[in-house]
Design an enzyme around this catalytic site. Structure first.
Site, mmCIF file in Angstrom:
data_model
loop_
_atom_site.group_PDB
_atom_site.id
_atom_site.type_symbol
_atom_site.label_atom_id
_atom_site.label_comp_id
_atom_site.label_asym_id
_atom_site.label_seq_id
_atom_site.Cartn_x
_atom_site.Cartn_y
_atom_site.Cartn_z
ATOM 1 N N GLN A 188 0.789 -1.128 -0.011
ATOM 2 C CA GLN A 188 0.064 0.057 0.104
ATOM 3 C C GLN A 188 0.819 1.341 -0.077
ATOM 4 O O GLN A 188 0.545 2.320 -0.715
ATOM 5 C CB GLN A 188 -0.730 0.079 1.225
ATOM 6 C CG GLN A 188 -2.045 -1.201 1.262
ATOM 7 C CD GLN A 188 -2.861 -0.937 0.316
ATOM 8 O OE1 GLN A 188 -3.421 0.228 -0.314
ATOM 9 N NE2 GLN A 188 -3.514 -2.065 -0.344
ATOM 10 N N ARG B 46 -0.026 9.149 -9.343
ATOM 11 C CA ARG B 46 -1.329 8.311 -8.986
ATOM 12 C C ARG B 46 -2.150 8.957 -7.949
ATOM 13 O O ARG B 46 -3.240 9.373 -8.075
ATOM 14 C CB ARG B 46 -1.103 6.832 -8.565
ATOM 15 C CG ARG B 46 -2.003 6.217 -8.002
ATOM 16 C CD ARG B 46 -1.618 4.895 -7.232
ATOM 17 N NE ARG B 46 -2.554 4.189 -6.778
ATOM 18 C CZ ARG B 46 -3.245 4.487 -5.348
ATOM 19 N NH1 ARG B 46 -2.420 5.292 -4.795
ATOM 20 N NH2 ARG B 46 -3.818 3.683 -5.000
ATOM 21 N N GLY C 172 -12.724 -1.550 -3.592
ATOM 22 C CA GLY C 172 -11.332 -2.088 -3.474
ATOM 23 C C GLY C 172 -10.603 -0.860 -2.735
ATOM 24 O O GLY C 172 -9.538 -0.340 -3.222
ATOM 25 N N GLU D 205 -13.299 -3.527 0.970
ATOM 26 C CA GLU D 205 -12.168 -4.030 0.953
ATOM 27 C C GLU D 205 -12.265 -5.623 1.573
ATOM 28 O O GLU D 205 -12.680 -5.808 2.434
ATOM 29 C CB GLU D 205 -11.288 -3.244 1.529
ATOM 30 C CG GLU D 205 -9.736 -3.848 1.809
ATOM 31 C CD GLU D 205 -9.029 -4.001 0.300
ATOM 32 O OE1 GLU D 205 -8.394 -5.218 0.043
ATOM 33 O OE2 GLU D 205 -9.393 -3.382 -0.557
ATOM 34 N N GLU E 167 -18.457 -8.447 -5.275
ATOM 35 C CA GLU E 167 -19.475 -9.479 -5.748
ATOM 36 C C GLU E 167 -20.451 -9.961 -4.774
ATOM 37 O O GLU E 167 -21.414 -10.517 -5.027
ATOM 38 C CB GLU E 167 -18.652 -10.457 -6.265
ATOM 39 C CG GLU E 167 -18.004 -10.172 -7.670
ATOM 40 C CD GLU E 167 -16.561 -9.409 -7.251
ATOM 41 O OE1 GLU E 167 -15.745 -9.275 -8.156
ATOM 42 O OE2 GLU E 167 -16.285 -9.479 -6.235
ATOM 43 N N GLU F 235 -9.501 2.468 -7.651
ATOM 44 C CA GLU F 235 -8.288 2.430 -8.171
ATOM 45 C C GLU F 235 -7.985 1.122 -9.034
ATOM 46 O O GLU F 235 -7.366 0.295 -8.236
ATOM 47 C CB GLU F 235 -7.177 2.775 -7.431
ATOM 48 C CG GLU F 235 -5.751 3.286 -8.210
ATOM 49 C CD GLU F 235 -4.894 2.177 -8.413
ATOM 50 O OE1 GLU F 235 -5.329 1.163 -9.438
ATOM 51 O OE2 GLU F 235 -3.974 1.984 -7.756
ATOM 52 N N GLU G 169 -4.725 -8.111 -13.465
ATOM 53 C CA GLU G 169 -5.459 -8.405 -12.175
ATOM 54 C C GLU G 169 -7.113 -8.384 -12.293
ATOM 55 O O GLU G 169 -7.705 -8.900 -11.276
ATOM 56 C CB GLU G 169 -5.097 -7.415 -10.895
ATOM 57 C CG GLU G 169 -3.478 -7.366 -10.820
ATOM 58 C CD GLU G 169 -3.189 -6.447 -9.599
ATOM 59 O OE1 GLU G 169 -3.915 -5.303 -9.634
ATOM 60 O OE2 GLU G 169 -2.109 -6.570 -9.151
ATOM 61 N N SER H 53 -14.615 -6.469 -11.326
ATOM 62 C CA SER H 53 -15.398 -5.919 -10.123
ATOM 63 C C SER H 53 -15.816 -4.407 -10.184
ATOM 64 O O SER H 53 -16.919 -4.319 -9.534
ATOM 65 C CB SER H 53 -14.156 -6.116 -8.958
ATOM 66 O OG SER H 53 -14.086 -7.351 -9.012
#
Length: 518
Positions: free
Chosen positions: A152, A161, A185, A207, A237, A251, A260, A265
């Site tokens: 992270q 970013r 996320g 998360e 989901e 992100e 990924e 999602s």
């Protein structure tokens, strides 16, 4: 029941008192989460214990809460609900305790197979959509990776970013003020905190990894913002939310934008949680592609297989594996930052509109390629990068990973062909990039480049050369060396190389063209 995987956790609260007792001047009490129970241990040794799965916690004020244990379901006539008030020393400790209570309650419920409201994941015998399309081993490694603070930190320290997200949110306060936001996320929760800074009425930070626990702690440490943020541990989901979102923030970008497979999602979250005509930050993504020439990179990759050309390696002939090793090295996409002057033609782009794309659209992506070479050189493959647009009501802001732009933790990506093709100035290069999703949360890349006849009569001519490659986006070669000034010995002269300012990004997708006019 198995032991709770959270182990044991203690909180020091200022005091507790039974609801029937008016005196609240008792000394500090240790509140302990253990297994499936919440225990309060006063100095009097009169232990007060609640079943976490059968109690609820309510806030009576900034420093005071109410814990209620429900009556027994088996004999409600002969059993009674009971409760205590909890006095905290400060608001931060109150928030941390409530956050821990929700996490422990969720763990107990998941083990028991019950359901909880407000987005807490329930244990279900049915397989979720995520589990159906993603290998369990891949998902385990993925969530383990993003559950670590050091990774992270790597993303947070990507100031291009993080700074772009911050600017996109704060410059578009009108899109966030008094709105419900879902952070898809959420990771460390940084974007949720940005949304709260922009005036969001409430933010649901979803998360699935263990990072949710750290996000809870970080948000509790920023109480002026955190009081409007709820951390929900689970997959988008699977979780349920108490209300629809006016705006999604996420992100979800990986290498080459799609690695990924988190974009899927993001789209699922749109279908499940976003109100009609709600906003998405980011709004669209573009994958840019251009042929490149880099002799040093090609030789570097090819030389890796020289090891397998040894005919007497401790008495063993390794050459039978040379061909396989050679192709194996060229099956790895190269991730690094390169000089845009290595591009031999203007780039084209493929657009993905996150507000309208279907999840199934990302299972297989076919991009037809057509370029006109600006120089005479050997083409060693296809260079790729991406950008995303935050289409705010006030400011439209782009986050780009383009070569020549400030470097991000995504860098750029190059697909190197084992057989280069030769082109002349003005010669047409055609081909296809086909990206097929697989269960390891990534893509198999099928690349074909061809050089067509050029000069007079070229329209009637056919293909002169074709080179193809199959690459696994899951297994890149992280080169990531610093930009360097290559000597001019790559069969090119400085005046033949494309200048950075000559690289024009062209969109061949009509959809979303209004957004691309800037």
């Amino acid at each position: 029941m198995e032991n709770n995987k959270l182990g044991e956790q203690d909180f020091l609260v200022a005091s507790i008192s039974q609801l029937s007792i008016s005196d609240s001047s008792s000394p500090p009490v240790v509140a302990r989460f253990r297994s499936d129970s919440l225990q309060f241990d006063p100095d009097s040794n009169d232990l007060v214990q609640f079943d976490i799965g059968n109690c609820q916690l309510f806030k009576l004020g900034p420093y005071q809460s109410l814990c209620i244990s429900e009556a027994s379901e088996t004999d409600k006539e002969k059993s009674y609900s009971r409760g205590i008030t909890i006095q905290f020393r400060n608001e931060e400790e109150s928030r941390a305790f409530h956050c821990a209570f929700e996490q422990w309650k969720k763990e107990v419920v998941v083990q028991a197979g019950s359901s909880l409201p407000n987005g807490i994941m329930s244990s279900s015998s049915t397989t979720s959509k995520f589990d159906e399309k993603i290998e369990a081993s891949s998902a385990k490694m993925y969530f383990h990776y993003y559950g670590q603070l050091l990774h992270q930190q790597n993303m947070l320290q990507d100031y291009v970013r993080t700074g772009t997200y911050y600017a996109a949110v704060l410059e578009n306060r009108v899109d966030f003020t008094d709105r419900v936001v879902v952070d898809v996320g959420a990771g460390s929760g940084i974007l949720s905190l940005f949304a709260a800074q922009a005036g969001a009425r409430h933010v649901y930070a979803v998360e699935a990894s263990e990072m949710a626990d750290y996000a809870c702690k970080l948000i509790a440490g920023n109480p002026s913002l955190g009081e409007r943020i709820t951390v929900i541990k689970g997959k988008v989901e699977e979780v349920e939310l108490p209300e629809k979102a006016d705006i999604l923030i996420s992100e979800p970008m990986g290498t080459l934008l799609v690695n990924e497979r988190m974009l899927e999602s993001y789209i699922i979250a749109r279908e499940r949680f976003l109100v009609s005509n709600g906003k998405m930050f980011p709004t669209i993504g573009r994958i840019h592609m251009a042929p490149f020439s880099d002799e040093y990179l090609y030789v570097e990759i090819a030389n890796k297989a020289l090891f397998w050309q040894q005919q007497n390696y401790y008495g063993v002939n390794l050459t039978p594996l040379h061909g396989t090793a050679f192709q194996g090295y060229f099956s790895q996409p190269v991730v690094d930052a390169f000089d845009p002057r290595f591009l031999v033609a203007p780039a084209i782009s493929h657009v993905i509109d996150f507000t309208s794309a279907k999840e199934e659209d990302l299972y297989e992506i076919d991009v037809p390629l057509r370029f006109v070479s600006s120089v005479g050189t050997r083409v060693h493959g296809l260079a790729c990068w991406f950008d995303v647009l935050f289409n705010g009501s006030t400011v439209q802001r782009w986050l780009t990973t383009a070569p020549g732009a400030p470097t991000t933790h995504w860098y750029q990506l190059r697909c190197v062909l084992s057989q280069p093709i030769y082109v002349m100035p003005g010669q047409e290069i055609t081909g296809q990039l086909r990206m097929v999703a697989h269960k390891a949360q990534s893509y198999t890349l099928h690349l074909t480049l061809s050089a067509k006849m050029w000069g007079p009569g070229a329209d009637q001519g056919g293909i002169l050369q074709t080179s193809s490659g199959r690459l696994d986006l899951k297994e890149p070669y992280y080169r990531m060396s610093q930009l360097q000034a290559y000597p001019v010995s790559q069969e090119q002269q400085p005046q033949q190389l494309l200048q950075a300012q000559d690289i024009q990004i062209q969109s061949h997708d009509e959809e979303g063209s209004d957004l691309l006019q800037q």
